[in-house]
Design a protein around this motif. Structure first.
Motif, PDB file in Angstrom:
ATOM      1  N   GLN A  37      -4.961  -0.946 -14.025  1.00 30.73           N
ATOM      2  CA  GLN A  37      -5.585  -2.252 -13.918  1.00 30.73           C
ATOM      3  C   GLN A  37      -7.047  -2.023 -13.601  1.00 30.73           C
ATOM      4  N   THR A  39      -9.747  -2.487 -11.519  1.00 33.16           N
ATOM      5  CA  THR A  39     -10.068  -3.001 -10.197  1.00 33.16           C
ATOM      6  C   THR A  39     -11.570  -3.029  -9.967  1.00 33.16           C
ATOM      7  N   THR A  72       0.348  -9.145   5.318  1.00 25.18           N
ATOM      8  CA  THR A  72       0.703  -8.907   3.918  1.00 25.18           C
ATOM      9  C   THR A  72      -0.227  -7.874   3.292  1.00 25.18           C
ATOM     10  N   ARG A  75       0.772  -4.453   4.576  1.00 29.29           N
ATOM     11  CA  ARG A  75       2.027  -4.001   3.953  1.00 29.29           C
ATOM     12  C   ARG A  75       1.803  -3.601   2.496  1.00 29.29           C
ATOM     13  N   ASN A  76       1.039  -4.397   1.772  1.00 30.58           N
ATOM     14  CA  ASN A  76       0.772  -4.054   0.372  1.00 30.58           C
ATOM     15  C   ASN A  76      -0.038  -2.769   0.261  1.00 30.58           C
ATOM     16  N   TYR A  77      -0.959  -2.556   1.174  1.00 37.57           N
ATOM     17  CA  TYR A  77      -1.708  -1.293   1.183  1.00 37.57           C
ATOM     18  C   TYR A  77      -0.761  -0.126   1.432  1.00 37.57           C
ATOM     19  N   ALA A  79       2.291   0.043   0.805  1.00 34.89           N
ATOM     20  CA  ALA A  79       3.190   0.195  -0.346  1.00 34.89           C
ATOM     21  C   ALA A  79       2.429   0.619  -1.602  1.00 34.89           C
ATOM     22  N   CYS A  80       1.152   0.967  -1.437  1.00 38.37           N
ATOM     23  CA  CYS A  80       0.296   1.449  -2.539  1.00 38.37           C
ATOM     24  C   CYS A  80       0.059   0.378  -3.612  1.00 38.37           C
ATOM     25  N   ARG A  81       0.079  -0.865  -3.234  1.00 40.67           N
ATOM     26  CA  ARG A  81      -0.233  -1.960  -4.163  1.00 40.67           C
ATOM     27  C   ARG A  81      -1.716  -2.305  -4.007  1.00 40.67           C
ATOM     28  N   TYR A  82      -2.549  -1.340  -4.353  1.00 42.01           N
ATOM     29  CA  TYR A  82      -3.979  -1.454  -4.104  1.00 42.01           C
ATOM     30  C   TYR A  82      -4.621  -2.586  -4.890  1.00 42.01           C
ATOM     31  N   ALA A  83      -4.198  -2.802  -6.115  1.00 43.48           N
ATOM     32  CA  ALA A  83      -4.800  -3.863  -6.928  1.00 43.48           C
ATOM     33  C   ALA A  83      -4.533  -5.233  -6.305  1.00 43.48           C
ATOM     34  N   GLN A  84      -3.328  -5.435  -5.784  1.00 42.27           N
ATOM     35  CA  GLN A  84      -3.010  -6.716  -5.139  1.00 42.27           C
ATOM     36  C   GLN A  84      -3.867  -6.929  -3.899  1.00 42.27           C
TER      37      GLN A  84
END
Length: 152
Positions: A37, A39, A72, A75-77, A79-84
Motif C-alpha cells: 500500500q 503509505t 486501537t 494494538r494495530n501497531y 499487530a503490524c497493521r502499519y498502514a491502518q
C-alpha cells in the motif's frame, strides 16, 4: 563421523531439523512481498500533523473515544497493521492536541497522557518507515506530553 557418534542423540537432531525447517519457512513467508500500500501520502499527512502548531478548533471532546482510538492504534501497531495506524494517526493527533490545549484539570492531564502514548506510536511507525527526523520529533512530542502530564 555422523552426529550420533559425536554424542548427539536422535532427539537433538530432530529439534535442530525442526528449528531449521521452521526458520526456513518463516524466512520464505516473510521474504515474500505482500500486497503493498502506498503509505507515502499517509506519512505526509502524519508529518503535517506533527508540525501543525495552529490553534485547534475541534468541537466537543470525548476523552473516552480518544482513549479507545489510542488503544486501537497501539494494538494495530503491535499487530503490524502499519498502514491502518498511519492513516488514522494524523486525525487522532490533531484531536488529542485540541484536547490537551482546551481541557482543564484532570481531563487535561488525561489528554496529555493520551498524547504521550499516541506520539510514542507515531515515533515507532516513523522508525519503521526509516524516517528518523520525524521519528525524533514525534518522540520529543511524546516526552513533552508526558512532562506536561506529570505533577510539578
Amino acid at each position: 563421523m555422523n552426529l550420533v557418534e559425536r554424542g548427539e542423540d536422535e532427539n537433538v537432531r530432530r529439534r535442530e531439523f525442526v528449528g531449521l525447517t521452521g526458520a526456513a519457512l518463516f524466512s520464505s513467508v516473510i521474504g515474500q512481498p505482500g500486497p503493498t500500500q502506498d503509505t507515502g501520502l499517509n506519512i505526509e499527512n502524519l508529518a503535517a500533523a506533527l508540525v501543525d502548531y495552529s490553534t485547534p478548533t475541534d468541537g466537543p471532546i470525548d476523552l473516552d473515544a480518544l482513549a479507545t482510538a489510542v488503544t486501537t492504534a497501539k494494538r494495530n501497531y503491535q499487530a503490524c497493521r502499519y498502514a491502518q495506524v498511519t492513516a488514522k494517526l494524523p486525525t487522532l493527533l490533531n484531536k488529542l492536541r485540541a484536547a490537551s490545549t482546551t481541557l482543564h484539570g484532570d481531563d487535561r492531564l488525561r489528554a496529555h497522557r493520551l498524547c504521550a502514548e499516541a506520539y510514542h506510536v507515531t515515533a515507532s511507525i516513523l522508525l519503521k518507515q526509516e524516517d528518523k527526523g520525524l521519528a525524533w520529533l514525534a518522540a520529543d512530542r511524546s516526552v513533552q506530553a508526558a512532562h506536561a502530564r506529570a505533577p510539578s
